[in-house]
Design a protein around this motif. Structure first.
Motif, PDB file in Angstrom:
ATOM      1  N   VAL A  95       0.848  -1.194   0.000  1.00 54.18           N
ATOM      2  CA  VAL A  95       0.000   0.000   0.000  1.00 54.18           C
ATOM      3  C   VAL A  95       0.880   1.240   0.000  1.00 54.18           C
ATOM      4  O   VAL A  95       2.028   1.211   0.444  1.00 54.18           O
ATOM      5  CB  VAL A  95      -0.955   0.017   1.219  1.00 54.18           C
ATOM      6  CG1 VAL A  95      -1.954  -1.114   1.129  1.00 54.18           C
ATOM      7  CG2 VAL A  95      -0.192  -0.055   2.524  1.00 54.18           C
ATOM      8  N   ALA A  96       0.323   2.339  -0.506  1.00 48.34           N
ATOM      9  CA  ALA A  96       1.077   3.590  -0.606  1.00 48.34           C
ATOM     10  C   ALA A  96       1.038   4.377   0.695  1.00 48.34           C
ATOM     11  O   ALA A  96       1.871   5.272   0.906  1.00 48.34           O
ATOM     12  CB  ALA A  96       0.528   4.443  -1.745  1.00 48.34           C
ATOM     13  N   ALA A  97       0.076   4.077   1.568  1.00 54.54           N
ATOM     14  CA  ALA A  97      -0.042   4.752   2.861  1.00 54.54           C
ATOM     15  C   ALA A  97      -1.052   3.998   3.714  1.00 54.54           C
ATOM     16  O   ALA A  97      -1.920   3.287   3.189  1.00 54.54           O
ATOM     17  CB  ALA A  97      -0.486   6.205   2.687  1.00 54.54           C
ATOM     18  N   ILE A  98      -0.923   4.160   5.028  1.00 57.89           N
ATOM     19  CA  ILE A  98      -1.884   3.613   5.979  1.00 57.89           C
ATOM     20  C   ILE A  98      -2.338   4.750   6.885  1.00 57.89           C
ATOM     21  O   ILE A  98      -1.506   5.499   7.409  1.00 57.89           O
ATOM     22  CB  ILE A  98      -1.272   2.475   6.815  1.00 57.89           C
ATOM     23  CG1 ILE A  98      -0.886   1.292   5.928  1.00 57.89           C
ATOM     24  CG2 ILE A  98      -2.249   2.021   7.902  1.00 57.89           C
ATOM     25  CD1 ILE A  98      -0.114   0.206   6.649  1.00 57.89           C
ATOM     26  N   LEU A 129       2.759   5.711   7.628  1.00 59.32           N
ATOM     27  CA  LEU A 129       1.702   5.309   8.557  1.00 59.32           C
ATOM     28  C   LEU A 129       1.310   6.577   9.300  1.00 59.32           C
ATOM     29  O   LEU A 129       2.159   7.222   9.929  1.00 59.32           O
ATOM     30  CB  LEU A 129       2.195   4.260   9.550  1.00 59.32           C
ATOM     31  CG  LEU A 129       1.291   4.021  10.773  1.00 59.32           C
ATOM     32  CD1 LEU A 129      -0.058   3.449  10.366  1.00 59.32           C
ATOM     33  CD2 LEU A 129       1.983   3.122  11.793  1.00 59.32           C
ATOM     34  N   ILE A 130       0.033   6.930   9.232  1.00 59.60           N
ATOM     35  CA  ILE A 130      -0.441   8.188   9.811  1.00 59.60           C
ATOM     36  C   ILE A 130      -1.479   7.871  10.883  1.00 59.60           C
ATOM     37  O   ILE A 130      -2.503   7.238  10.606  1.00 59.60           O
ATOM     38  CB  ILE A 130      -1.044   9.100   8.726  1.00 59.60           C
ATOM     39  CG1 ILE A 130      -0.008   9.361   7.631  1.00 59.60           C
ATOM     40  CG2 ILE A 130      -1.540  10.406   9.338  1.00 59.60           C
ATOM     41  CD1 ILE A 130      -0.565  10.061   6.399  1.00 59.60           C
ATOM     42  N   VAL A 193       3.241  10.790  12.204  1.00 57.63           N
ATOM     43  CA  VAL A 193       3.563  10.191  10.902  1.00 57.63           C
ATOM     44  C   VAL A 193       4.827   9.382  11.014  1.00 57.63           C
ATOM     45  O   VAL A 193       5.883   9.894  11.418  1.00 57.63           O
ATOM     46  CB  VAL A 193       3.735  11.282   9.816  1.00 57.63           C
ATOM     47  CG1 VAL A 193       4.016  10.626   8.461  1.00 57.63           C
ATOM     48  CG2 VAL A 193       2.501  12.176   9.732  1.00 57.63           C
ATOM     49  N   TYR A 194       4.730   8.093  10.669  1.00 57.11           N
ATOM     50  CA  TYR A 194       5.852   7.170  10.715  1.00 57.11           C
ATOM     51  C   TYR A 194       6.193   6.715   9.302  1.00 57.11           C
ATOM     52  O   TYR A 194       5.305   6.489   8.477  1.00 57.11           O
ATOM     53  CB  TYR A 194       5.511   5.942  11.576  1.00 57.11           C
ATOM     54  CG  TYR A 194       5.292   6.261  13.040  1.00 57.11           C
ATOM     55  CD1 TYR A 194       6.337   6.240  13.943  1.00 57.11           C
ATOM     56  CD2 TYR A 194       4.021   6.619  13.499  1.00 57.11           C
ATOM     57  CE1 TYR A 194       6.138   6.544  15.270  1.00 57.11           C
ATOM     58  CE2 TYR A 194       3.808   6.926  14.833  1.00 57.11           C
ATOM     59  CZ  TYR A 194       4.866   6.886  15.716  1.00 57.11           C
ATOM     60  OH  TYR A 194       4.670   7.203  17.041  1.00 57.11           O
ATOM     61  N   ARG A 195       7.490   6.568   9.050  1.00 55.28           N
ATOM     62  CA  ARG A 195       7.953   6.061   7.761  1.00 55.28           C
ATOM     63  C   ARG A 195       9.103   5.094   8.000  1.00 55.28           C
ATOM     64  O   ARG A 195       9.680   5.042   9.091  1.00 55.28           O
ATOM     65  CB  ARG A 195       8.398   7.205   6.846  1.00 55.28           C
ATOM     66  CG  ARG A 195       7.281   8.198   6.516  1.00 55.28           C
ATOM     67  CD  ARG A 195       7.777   9.346   5.636  1.00 55.28           C
ATOM     68  NE  ARG A 195       6.788  10.402   5.499  1.00 55.28           N
ATOM     69  CZ  ARG A 195       5.882  10.481   4.539  1.00 55.28           C
ATOM     70  NH1 ARG A 195       5.863   9.552   3.594  1.00 55.28           N
ATOM     71  NH2 ARG A 195       5.013  11.484   4.490  1.00 55.28           N
TER      72      ARG A 195
END
Length: 197
Positions: A95-98, A129-130, A193-195
């Motif tokens: 996925v491109a983002a959560i 991840l937001i 926001v985590y990456r």
């Protein structure tokens, strides 16, 4: 069948403004614990180049999400899927983002642990991840409203409660993620926001 969450109307706009600077331009966004489905409709409409994948564990929530989606008729809003954040295998692919809104404090710690673990497996590159909701954090005096809210949550369910940012940061590190941003939001909420490292 459609549920309504009053807080959604209040936080959708401010949250979307933050998401505009954190989400990628294209790809699939997995929303964990989509609840009523109102956020999914709002964000799918606001970000038409993203495919929005809502999910929830509660069958009634899944029905509400799909009812809102059917009414909205948006081509980039997928049918809701059943997903337990604490499950060790999400089976959602890349996925491109959560995005996870207001779940961490009204679920057991295992759900947050599963969320960070699942995000660590599903995300790659700069995919974020937001998390949105109330949090406690070292160095900041907690708002009285959050202290009272935490007390009421724990009275309702001993496994619930406002979590500490530092605890979440530790879970993120275990799964190859690091906090890259912190946004202050209305009503004493935060966006974290985590990456990937």
């Amino acid at each position: 069948m459609k549920r309504h969450a009053p807080a959604t109307a209040r936080n959708s706009g401010p949250l979307a403004d933050v998401l505009a600077g954190e989400l990628p331009d294209r790809g699939k966004v997995l929303e964990i614990a989509s609840g009523s489905g109102e956020h999914a409709v709002f964000f799918a409409r606001r970000f038409p180049r993203l495919r929005w994948q809502p999910s929830d564990l509660d069958p009634d929530a899944l029905a509400s999400i799909d009812a809102w989606a059917a009414e909205a008729g948006l081509g980039n809003l997928e049918q809701a899927i059943a997903l337990d954040a604490a499950d060790p295998d999400w089976d959602v692919g890349a996925v491109a983002a959560i995005l996870c809104v207001n779940m961490v404090h009204i679920s057991p710690a295992s759900a947050s642990e599963g969320l960070l673990r699942g995000a660590g497996m599903a995300l790659s590159g700069e995919a974020p991840l937001i998390l949105y909701g109330p949090f406690f954090e070292g160095g900041f005096e907690p708002a009285r409203s959050n202290i009272d809210f935490d007390r009421s949550l724990r009275a309702r369910n001993a496994d619930w409660g406002i979590r500490h940012v530092e605890w979440l940061d530790g879970l993120a590190t275990k799964h190859g993620l690091v906090r890259k941003a912190r946004h202050e939001m209305p009503a004493n909420n935060l966006v974290l926001v985590y990456r990937k490292n």
